[in-house]
Enzyme design. Sequence first.
Site, PDB file in Angstrom:
ATOM      1  N   GLY A 164     -52.602 -97.436  -2.150  1.00  0.00           N
ATOM      2  CA  GLY A 164     -51.468 -96.527  -2.128  1.00  0.00           C
ATOM      3  C   GLY A 164     -51.663 -95.297  -1.269  1.00  0.00           C
ATOM      4  O   GLY A 164     -50.967 -94.301  -1.431  1.00  0.00           O
ATOM      5  N   GLY A 165     -52.626 -95.349  -0.353  1.00  0.00           N
ATOM      6  CA  GLY A 165     -52.824 -94.229   0.547  1.00  0.00           C
ATOM      7  C   GLY A 165     -53.678 -93.104   0.002  1.00  0.00           C
ATOM      8  O   GLY A 165     -53.933 -92.124   0.704  1.00  0.00           O
ATOM      9  N   GLU A 200     -63.978 -96.363   8.925  1.00  0.00           N
ATOM     10  CA  GLU A 200     -63.467 -97.354   9.864  1.00  0.00           C
ATOM     11  C   GLU A 200     -62.935 -96.675  11.116  1.00  0.00           C
ATOM     12  O   GLU A 200     -62.551 -95.504  11.083  1.00  0.00           O
ATOM     13  CB  GLU A 200     -62.320 -98.160   9.241  1.00  0.00           C
ATOM     14  CG  GLU A 200     -62.747 -99.202   8.250  1.00  0.00           C
ATOM     15  CD  GLU A 200     -61.586-100.029   7.741  1.00  0.00           C
ATOM     16  OE1 GLU A 200     -61.851-101.065   7.132  1.00  0.00           O
ATOM     17  OE2 GLU A 200     -60.416 -99.631   7.933  1.00  0.00           O
ATOM     18  N   LEU A 203     -57.103 -96.838  14.289  1.00  0.00           N
ATOM     19  CA  LEU A 203     -56.267 -97.397  15.345  1.00  0.00           C
ATOM     20  C   LEU A 203     -55.039 -96.508  15.525  1.00  0.00           C
ATOM     21  O   LEU A 203     -54.385 -96.138  14.558  1.00  0.00           O
ATOM     22  CB  LEU A 203     -55.859 -98.829  14.997  1.00  0.00           C
ATOM     23  CG  LEU A 203     -57.030 -99.795  14.728  1.00  0.00           C
ATOM     24  CD1 LEU A 203     -56.514-101.162  14.330  1.00  0.00           C
ATOM     25  CD2 LEU A 203     -57.929 -99.903  15.951  1.00  0.00           C
ATOM     26  N   HIS A 208     -48.592-103.079  10.788  1.00  0.00           N
ATOM     27  CA  HIS A 208     -49.125-103.607   9.530  1.00  0.00           C
ATOM     28  C   HIS A 208     -48.546-105.005   9.354  1.00  0.00           C
ATOM     29  O   HIS A 208     -47.355-105.167   9.074  1.00  0.00           O
ATOM     30  CB  HIS A 208     -48.716-102.693   8.373  1.00  0.00           C
ATOM     31  CG  HIS A 208     -49.260-103.116   7.047  1.00  0.00           C
ATOM     32  ND1 HIS A 208     -49.986-102.266   6.239  1.00  0.00           N
ATOM     33  CD2 HIS A 208     -49.204-104.288   6.361  1.00  0.00           C
ATOM     34  CE1 HIS A 208     -50.331-102.900   5.131  1.00  0.00           C
ATOM     35  NE2 HIS A 208     -49.861-104.122   5.180  1.00  0.00           N
ATOM     36  N   HIS A 235     -48.520 -94.207   3.790  1.00  0.00           N
ATOM     37  CA  HIS A 235     -49.114 -95.520   3.510  1.00  0.00           C
ATOM     38  C   HIS A 235     -48.328 -96.324   2.476  1.00  0.00           C
ATOM     39  O   HIS A 235     -48.820 -97.353   2.000  1.00  0.00           O
ATOM     40  CB  HIS A 235     -50.586 -95.386   3.083  1.00  0.00           C
ATOM     41  CG  HIS A 235     -51.422 -94.611   4.047  1.00  0.00           C
ATOM     42  ND1 HIS A 235     -51.834 -95.112   5.260  1.00  0.00           N
ATOM     43  CD2 HIS A 235     -51.897 -93.330   4.003  1.00  0.00           C
ATOM     44  CE1 HIS A 235     -52.543 -94.201   5.909  1.00  0.00           C
ATOM     45  NE2 HIS A 235     -52.589 -93.102   5.173  1.00  0.00           N
ATOM     46  N   GLU A 275     -53.829-108.582   4.300  1.00  0.00           N
ATOM     47  CA  GLU A 275     -53.192-107.559   5.131  1.00  0.00           C
ATOM     48  C   GLU A 275     -54.074-107.187   6.326  1.00  0.00           C
ATOM     49  O   GLU A 275     -55.290-107.040   6.189  1.00  0.00           O
ATOM     50  CB  GLU A 275     -52.886-106.325   4.286  1.00  0.00           C
ATOM     51  CG  GLU A 275     -52.015-106.659   3.071  1.00  0.00           C
ATOM     52  CD  GLU A 275     -51.376-105.437   2.446  1.00  0.00           C
ATOM     53  OE1 GLU A 275     -51.764-104.310   2.802  1.00  0.00           O
ATOM     54  OE2 GLU A 275     -50.479-105.612   1.601  1.00  0.00           O
ATOM     55  N   ARG A 291     -52.017-110.699  -5.889  1.00  0.00           N
ATOM     56  CA  ARG A 291     -50.844-110.691  -6.770  1.00  0.00           C
ATOM     57  C   ARG A 291     -49.604-110.961  -5.935  1.00  0.00           C
ATOM     58  O   ARG A 291     -49.672-111.093  -4.717  1.00  0.00           O
ATOM     59  CB  ARG A 291     -50.698-109.323  -7.428  1.00  0.00           C
ATOM     60  CG  ARG A 291     -50.652-108.179  -6.421  1.00  0.00           C
ATOM     61  CD  ARG A 291     -50.223-106.867  -7.016  1.00  0.00           C
ATOM     62  NE  ARG A 291     -50.465-105.734  -6.138  1.00  0.00           N
ATOM     63  CZ  ARG A 291     -49.684-105.375  -5.121  1.00  0.00           C
ATOM     64  NH1 ARG A 291     -48.612-106.093  -4.833  1.00  0.00           N
ATOM     65  NH2 ARG A 291     -49.967-104.314  -4.377  1.00  0.00           N
ATOM     66  N   ARG A 337     -36.452-100.916   0.465  1.00  0.00           N
ATOM     67  CA  ARG A 337     -36.744-100.473  -0.904  1.00  0.00           C
ATOM     68  C   ARG A 337     -35.848 -99.275  -1.231  1.00  0.00           C
ATOM     69  O   ARG A 337     -36.016 -98.200  -0.663  1.00  0.00           O
ATOM     70  CB  ARG A 337     -38.209-100.087  -1.043  1.00  0.00           C
ATOM     71  CG  ARG A 337     -39.176-101.219  -0.736  1.00  0.00           C
ATOM     72  CD  ARG A 337     -40.574-100.849  -1.177  1.00  0.00           C
ATOM     73  NE  ARG A 337     -41.548-101.811  -0.696  1.00  0.00           N
ATOM     74  CZ  ARG A 337     -42.820-101.856  -1.106  1.00  0.00           C
ATOM     75  NH1 ARG A 337     -43.246-100.965  -1.999  1.00  0.00           N
ATOM     76  NH2 ARG A 337     -43.661-102.751  -0.632  1.00  0.00           N
TER      77      ARG A 337
END
Length: 448
Positions: A164-165, A200, A203, A208, A235, A275, A291, A337
């Site tokens: 969730g960021g 990481e 980028l 996504h 995110h 993902e 899930r 959404r």
Amino acid sequence: MFEKVLIANRGEIALRVNRACKEMGIATVAIHSTADAEAMHVRLADESVCVGPPPASQSYLNIPAIIAACEITGADAVHPGYGFLSENARFAEIVKAHGKTFIGPLPEHIRLMGDKIAAKQAVQSLGMPVVPGSSGAINSDIEAVRLAEEIGFPVIVKAAAGGGGRGMKIARSAGELSSALSTARAEANAAFGDASVYLEKYLERPRHIEIQIIADSQGKVVHLGERDCSLQRRHQKVWEEAPSPAVNTEMRDRIGRVVTQGLTQLGYLGVGTVEFLYENGSFYFIEMNTRLQVEHPVTELVTGLDLVREQIRIAAGAALEFDQGDVTISGHAIECRINAENPFTFTPSPGKITEFHAPGGLGVRMDSAAYSGYRIPPYYDSLVGKLIVHGRSRNECLMRLRRALDELVVGGIETTIPLFQELIREPDILDGDYNIHWLEKYLAGRKS
């Protein structure tokens, strides 16, 4: 097949699972908090059990109460939906220990993919491409600086147990890295009880892209194409579509083959989503969700498959009725959404819905548990519903979405409908030319 399924969730996803069960001739049990006594999923289930007061920790996350509801009603399986306990390996183990079936992946796979560092190491060993970065948790600032200089700035610090960021911070220089590490650790510890972080390469303009897979107990793993979830705020996904405007058939087949081969080796069971960040023709693994995804309907509309039905069949031991060659991507689908939030500040707007009208017509689907007179409670996710449209082409889909957004009415509260009415007219959106940073830049420019 199961005789009775307890749905360990609320809102539109509980209603979605209830519908699939009813179409399969399976009786349903809804659980609810006292705040959700009048919710639609409670009204439409065959039975309902109150599992606690409004706070999720005392109701929808109350494992003893949920297991007791299973025993009281005689449910022989539990569907967790998404969120809440859907990726809780311990819950899956407890369900099994009580002689019930957890409609989801094996606990060991839930646990593995819930640890972002372990997941990255696992998929790398299975042949999936990963973003360059640390092989494990970062133990010191000195180690972080050394690694960041090796892979090149900017870098992103991520919580090992994150989602969730939360617990994610960008550092564009060595001078920013120490602060990013300390802030990410503090956020991770507060949100997940685990301060571990990893590093990481960051980028700059990725998309996504996620691959939907489904696997049965006979060892067959099939992918159902990709979804593009690049329109995000902090995110959090806002708009999803399938197929991606940036992925062609050759790319889809290539990454789909890598994913299915890897998860076959892992012995994965059930549905799942792998993902990736996608930039300059390359895919980089970021996480796997073990899930059903919020955005699963766009995949259903372009493939014609009922993912919840398949989840239930697989959990009952049935084999997939189709092979990879049987999966075809037909047309285009987009999901918006619709949240109970200010459309531009995203301030929550709980309260009573005074008017509700869902759009209709060919290719329009509204997944929502809302109705006129329903009160959006302040205790849970602000999702009012998901507007999903399907067309023979992306252009037809966009025109249909514009029409459907104009038809949708949610009165009495603020919603994100006006945001989508703006986005559907933006040239970059119409052209499919956007990345994971696009929406935040758009919103920032709108304020200035």
